[in-house]
Motif scaffolding. Structure first.
Motif, PDB file in Angstrom:
ATOM      1  N   LEU A 142       0.899  -5.339   4.727  1.00 35.37           N
ATOM      2  CA  LEU A 142       1.883  -4.308   5.088  1.00 35.37           C
ATOM      3  C   LEU A 142       1.225  -2.943   5.185  1.00 35.37           C
ATOM      4  N   LYS A 143       0.327  -2.635   4.245  1.00 36.18           N
ATOM      5  CA  LYS A 143      -0.370  -1.342   4.288  1.00 36.18           C
ATOM      6  C   LYS A 143      -1.216  -1.217   5.546  1.00 36.18           C
ATOM      7  N   ALA A 144      -1.938  -2.305   5.899  1.00 30.47           N
ATOM      8  CA  ALA A 144      -2.807  -2.244   7.083  1.00 30.47           C
ATOM      9  C   ALA A 144      -1.986  -2.139   8.365  1.00 30.47           C
ATOM     10  N   THR A 145      -0.892  -2.865   8.425  1.00 31.38           N
ATOM     11  CA  THR A 145      -0.062  -2.874   9.637  1.00 31.38           C
ATOM     12  C   THR A 145       0.601  -1.528   9.867  1.00 31.38           C
ATOM     13  N   MET A 146       1.069  -0.890   8.787  1.00 31.06           N
ATOM     14  CA  MET A 146       1.821   0.353   8.903  1.00 31.06           C
ATOM     15  C   MET A 146       0.953   1.598   8.681  1.00 31.06           C
ATOM     16  N   ASP A 147      -0.346   1.402   8.398  1.00 30.63           N
ATOM     17  CA  ASP A 147      -1.208   2.544   8.060  1.00 30.63           C
ATOM     18  C   ASP A 147      -0.657   3.305   6.866  1.00 30.63           C
ATOM     19  N   PHE A 148      -0.174   2.550   5.866  1.00 32.67           N
ATOM     20  CA  PHE A 148       0.380   3.166   4.667  1.00 32.67           C
ATOM     21  C   PHE A 148      -0.718   3.492   3.667  1.00 32.67           C
ATOM     22  N   GLY A 149      -0.382   4.412   2.754  1.00 32.57           N
ATOM     23  CA  GLY A 149      -1.277   4.723   1.656  1.00 32.57           C
ATOM     24  C   GLY A 149      -1.157   3.699   0.545  1.00 32.57           C
ATOM     25  N   ARG A 150      -1.946   3.886  -0.494  1.00 27.79           N
ATOM     26  CA  ARG A 150      -2.040   2.911  -1.581  1.00 27.79           C
ATOM     27  C   ARG A 150      -0.710   2.661  -2.263  1.00 27.79           C
ATOM     28  N   ASP A 151       0.130   3.703  -2.412  1.00 25.23           N
ATOM     29  CA  ASP A 151       1.354   3.576  -3.196  1.00 25.23           C
ATOM     30  C   ASP A 151       2.620   3.533  -2.352  1.00 25.23           C
ATOM     31  N   ASP A 152       2.478   3.367  -1.035  1.00 26.15           N
ATOM     32  CA  ASP A 152       3.671   3.407  -0.178  1.00 26.15           C
ATOM     33  C   ASP A 152       4.458   2.097  -0.191  1.00 26.15           C
ATOM     34  N   VAL A 153       3.818   0.980  -0.568  1.00 21.78           N
ATOM     35  CA  VAL A 153       4.496  -0.317  -0.665  1.00 21.78           C
ATOM     36  C   VAL A 153       4.450  -0.762  -2.116  1.00 21.78           C
ATOM     37  N   PHE A 154       5.594  -1.166  -2.665  1.00 19.87           N
ATOM     38  CA  PHE A 154       5.632  -1.535  -4.076  1.00 19.87           C
ATOM     39  C   PHE A 154       6.735  -2.569  -4.320  1.00 19.87           C
ATOM     40  N   LYS A 155       6.798  -3.072  -5.558  1.00 18.29           N
ATOM     41  CA  LYS A 155       7.783  -4.095  -5.954  1.00 18.29           C
ATOM     42  C   LYS A 155       7.775  -5.265  -4.977  1.00 18.29           C
ATOM     43  N   VAL A 156       6.568  -5.766  -4.701  1.00 17.25           N
ATOM     44  CA  VAL A 156       6.407  -6.894  -3.784  1.00 17.25           C
ATOM     45  C   VAL A 156       6.700  -8.186  -4.537  1.00 17.25           C
ATOM     46  N   ASP A 157       7.602  -8.999  -3.990  1.00 17.26           N
ATOM     47  CA  ASP A 157       8.065 -10.221  -4.652  1.00 17.26           C
ATOM     48  C   ASP A 157       7.944 -11.365  -3.645  1.00 17.26           C
ATOM     49  N   VAL A 158       6.946 -12.266  -3.838  1.00 24.42           N
ATOM     50  CA  VAL A 158       6.635 -13.308  -2.863  1.00 24.42           C
ATOM     51  C   VAL A 158       7.236 -14.640  -3.312  1.00 24.42           C
ATOM     52  N   LYS A 159       8.040 -15.254  -2.414  1.00 26.00           N
ATOM     53  CA  LYS A 159       8.628 -16.567  -2.652  1.00 26.00           C
ATOM     54  C   LYS A 159       7.918 -17.597  -1.779  1.00 26.00           C
ATOM     55  N   GLU A 160       8.455 -18.815  -1.737  1.00 29.27           N
ATOM     56  CA  GLU A 160       7.773 -19.885  -1.006  1.00 29.27           C
ATOM     57  C   GLU A 160       7.677 -19.582   0.490  1.00 29.27           C
ATOM     58  N   SER A 161       8.808 -19.237   1.138  1.00 30.23           N
ATOM     59  CA  SER A 161       8.798 -19.050   2.591  1.00 30.23           C
ATOM     60  C   SER A 161       9.279 -17.674   3.016  1.00 30.23           C
ATOM     61  N   PHE A 162       9.547 -16.782   2.082  1.00 23.44           N
ATOM     62  CA  PHE A 162       9.958 -15.422   2.399  1.00 23.44           C
ATOM     63  C   PHE A 162       9.592 -14.529   1.225  1.00 23.44           C
ATOM     64  N   SER A 163       9.731 -13.219   1.434  1.00 25.86           N
ATOM     65  CA  SER A 163       9.340 -12.272   0.392  1.00 25.86           C
ATOM     66  C   SER A 163      10.208 -11.028   0.469  1.00 25.86           C
TER      67      SER A 163
END
Length: 598
Positions: free
Chosen positions: A487-508
């Motif tokens: 997500l950071k690479a795709t959106m050119d986000f900084g280190r702290d712009d994406v958080f509370k990432v919760d990964v499930k089997e087929s979605f997140s």
């Protein structure tokens, strides 16, 4: 009387100045040169890039050097190889009548032993990049323990590039009684720290206000949807037929990608970034200076040291991570008293940054609209007519005129003009005749795409955060870290712009600040990775443990079902055209249980 004569410069320097055609000193030269000649003092000079700082310290330094001595008396530190070589060459031009003065450039990417040999022959002035200089000091290849003058040129850029430790280590090997002259475009905390630690009651000179942008540069921004950024860049180029520009991107990957697209679309473009070899960078810069390249696409680090006076436009394809860097970008145009334009292609999610930049540069931006396709066709048509009118006739064509007249026989003047203009004009007209409006509405209540949520439908939580659903998960090879990196690479986000990432089997699920929502939804409209559509939507799932809920259970099941069906059918590639990321063109999904770090 040449105004440089009033500054106290000696005859040798005045003769060199006359040869170079300089008549009137710039403001920083007028303020700095008399002080540095008359006093043995430290100095902090704040002035924008392109205001003549090299001459402001170069003339006094050359005049103060004892050419009867071969020992090193002056050290100039600069941020990049290109700027190091440029300063050394300029000093050689300034000192063409100062017989016996030797200037040596020390930089990475060249033989260190040969550079040490040149210094040993006698170098009263050394111009160096911090990394190579520190290396040579550690190897005892140079002696700077007795220098009289130390100049830090583009001090803020050197510190932005991470040279603080190198600079302080180098300065620790110099005598405390030397004079230190610090020249900088801005005065961040690190520059002030260097001045406080290594300088004694420096004279301060400021051209304009501290950190202020050059008054020869006009600042504009164009509001677009994120997915239209590249098309907006092409329109800006086509609306300025004589453009000679530097286009800034945040990352090396984007720099290379944008340059390649421009070349494919017929523009004279090239990339300049850290993954190029030194020889490749030299060839690109030579072509740019010779105007064989009209659009130089560069990262901030690679562009430091570009000193080309006639750049007409700086285009911020993406704003820099550090807002203060904008000052350096815009300083690449409007140099040597000429006017220039700094343009920003701005997604709506970053509008707030404009007011922050305005406070830093103490200048206002003008909000402008991208021209329509028809407007661009008109601009190109008039430019072509003017170009034909002003073209100098090649007399060698005379011998071919009889044959040409035979070919064109029967065509009257008006028809001939139409045909001549159509040769070039039709290309633009065919491309733009059905073009859409790329300008984004300044009101961000609705994106205008059917089915896209309105602002009211994705209200942030009490912390100003928005939570999203994405239809990739563990089955696609992601864990929380690799999904966050994607997500950071795709959106050119900084280190702290994406958080509370919760990964499930087929979605997140993941969270961002509400300010990023529109940009994320735009980016993931018709977004494909490895031939499969990746969908992102706003979710009402809780931020902790939230794999069991979304904005509706049906939506979650629908995306899960899509993922399953994609496994059976092989790909989503037949569902339409969209953004496509693959091994060759972008960020690829990791293999299952992959430990790869991005």
């Amino acid at each position: 009387m040449n105004k440089f004569e009033q500054l106290g410069l000696n005859e040798q320097l005045l003769n060199a100045i006359k040869d170079m055609g300089f008549e009137t000193p710039s403001e920083v030269q007028e303020k700095a040169i008399p002080v540095l000649l008359a006093q043995d003092t430290d100095m902090v000079a704040l002035a924008q890039t392109g205001t003549g700082k090299t001459a402001a310290f170069g003339f006094p330094l050359i005049q103060k050097i004892d050419i009867s001595s071969r020992k090193t008396q002056g050290l100039i530190l600069s941020p990049t190889r290109e700027l190091c070589l440029q300063i050394a060459n300029e000093l050689k031009n300034y000192s063409k009548y100062t017989k016996g003065l030797n200037v040596v450039a020390i930089y990475g990417g060249a033989s260190i032993t040969e550079q040490a040999r040149e210094v040993k022959r006698g170098a009263q002035i050394i111009v160096a990049t911090p990394g190579r200089m520190q290396d040579m000091v550690n190897r005892e290849m140079v002696d700077i323990t007795n220098i009289n003058y130390c100049i830090l040129d583009e001090a803020d850029e050197m510190l932005n590039m991470g040279f603080y430790e190198d600079i302080t280590a180098i300065l620790s090997h110099t005598p405390s009684e030397k004079n230190t002259w610090l020249f900088s475009a801005t005065m961040p905390r690190e520059v002030a720290s260097i001045a406080k630690e290594f300088m004694r009651q420096p004279v301060e000179i400021t051209v304009g206000s501290k950190n202020q942008g050059s008054d020869t540069v006009r600042h504009e921004y164009y509001l677009v949807n994120g997915r239209d950024r590249y098309e907006a860049l092409k329109r800006l180029a086509d609306a300025n037929p004589d453009i000679f520009s530097v286009v800034f991107c945040r990352t090396k990957r984007d720099t290379q990608s944008v340059a390649e697209k421009l070349i494919e679309d017929g523009y004279n473009a090239a990339a300049l970034h850290g993954d190029l070899s030194q020889n490749q960078r030299d060839l690109v810069m030579k072509a740019f200076r010779n105007r064989q390249i009209q659009m130089l696409v560069a990262t901030d680090v690679a562009a430091r040291g570009i000193d080309v006076d006639d750049v007409t436009h700086v285009i911020n394809y993406q704003l820099p991570d550090e807002i203060e860097t904008y000052t350096h970008r815009s300083g690449r145009t409007g140099r040597a008293g000429k006017s220039g334009i700094s343009m920003v292609i701005l997604p709506k999610s970053e509008v707030r940054k404009i007011s922050t930049i305005e406070k830093i540069i103490k200048q206002k931006f003008e909000a402008k609209k991208l021209p329509s396709g028809i407007e661009i066709c008109e601009i190109q048509l008039y430019h072509l007519a003017s170009k034909i009118k002003n073209t100098e006739v090649n007399q060698e064509i005379d011998s071919y005129l009889p044959a040409i007249n035979d070919v064109l026989q029967g065509i009257d003047r008006e028809e001939l003009i139409k045909k001549m203009v159509s040769v070039e004009f039709s290309r633009f007209f065919n491309y733009y005749k059905n073009s859409r409006d790329l300008n984004a509405s300044s009101t961000s209540s609705r994106e205008g795409k059917e089915g896209r949520p309105t602002r009211e439908s994705y209200s942030p939580n009490e912390n100003g955060e928005v939570r999203y659903f994405i239809n990739v998960g563990e089955r696609d090879g992601y864990d929380w870290r690799t999904l966050k990196d994607f997500l950071k690479a795709t959106m050119d986000f900084g280190r702290d712009d994406v958080f509370k990432v919760d990964v499930k089997e087929s979605f997140s699920f993941f969270n961002t600040d509400a300010a990023h929502t529109e940009a994320i939804l735009q980016m993931f409209t018709d977004f494909k990775m490895d031939g499969r559509f990746v969908n992102v939507e706003v979710s009402n799932a809780p931020s902790s443990g939230g794999g069991r809920g979304s904005s509706s259970g049906g939506r979650r099941d629908r995306f899960r079902g899509d993922a399953k069906r994609s496994d059976k059918r092989g790909s989503f590639g037949d569902r339409g055209k969209g953004k496509s990321f693959s091994k060759d063109s972008g960020f690829k999904s990791p293999k299952k249980n992959s430990k790869r770090r991005y």
